[in-house]
Design an enzyme around this catalytic site. Structure first.
Site, PDB file in Angstrom:
ATOM      1  N   CYS A  89      30.877  60.137 -16.920  1.00 43.06           N
ATOM      2  CA  CYS A  89      31.047  60.738 -15.594  1.00 43.06           C
ATOM      3  C   CYS A  89      30.141  61.970 -15.428  1.00 43.06           C
ATOM      4  O   CYS A  89      30.383  63.009 -16.039  1.00 43.06           O
ATOM      5  CB  CYS A  89      32.524  61.115 -15.421  1.00 43.06           C
ATOM      6  SG  CYS A  89      32.885  62.136 -13.992  1.00 43.06           S
ATOM      7  N   CYS A  97      31.861  65.146 -14.149  1.00 42.71           N
ATOM      8  CA  CYS A  97      32.720  65.710 -15.210  1.00 42.71           C
ATOM      9  C   CYS A  97      31.887  66.600 -16.140  1.00 42.71           C
ATOM     10  O   CYS A  97      32.325  67.691 -16.522  1.00 42.71           O
ATOM     11  CB  CYS A  97      33.378  64.596 -16.025  1.00 42.71           C
ATOM     12  SG  CYS A  97      34.423  63.494 -15.055  1.00 42.71           S
TER      13      CYS A  97
END
Length: 122
Positions: free
Chosen positions: A48, A51
């Site tokens: 991600c 993230c």
């Protein structure tokens, strides 16, 4: 199997605890239910991009709010925990106190996360 909890620690004492097993998650969550301490659960994934982008900010918040417990959970490692919290996008931050969800923030929103931590930490 080695250690199931890893702590990424900075020299100024901020830490984010990465939980890698269901047993260790259950231990962490049970201890938070009896504590007055706010727990911020960071649901993320290795793949991600957002993230990874917010990770340094989360570590900075862990330094700033040393009285708050920061837990990082990879949704691919612990999909049942992500399912229990109905995580549908990453990053998702769930603020929990005494075992109950207080707030939820989805996405890269450091300022909003900081405000929510300030609101619920005491």
């Amino acid at each position: 199997m080695g250690a199931q909890i890893s702590t990424k620690q900075r020299s100024d004492d901020g830490k984010v605890i990465s939980v890698h097993s269901l047993d260790n998650w259950n231990t962490q969550f049970q201890s938070s239910r009896t504590s007055n301490k706010l727990m911020v659960i960071d649901f993320s994934a290795a793949w991600c991009g957002p993230c990874k982008f917010i990770e340094p900010a989360v570590h900075d918040l862990a330094v700033e709010f040393s009285d708050v417990e920061f837990i990082k959970i990879d949704v691919d490692e612990l999909p049942d925990v992500a399912k229990d919290f109905e995580v549908q996008a990453m990053p998702t931050f769930v603020l929990v106190k005494k075992g109950k969800e207080r707030e939820r923030i989805v996405g890269v929103k450091k300022d909003e996360l900081q405000r929510m931590i300030e609101k619920h930490r005491f």
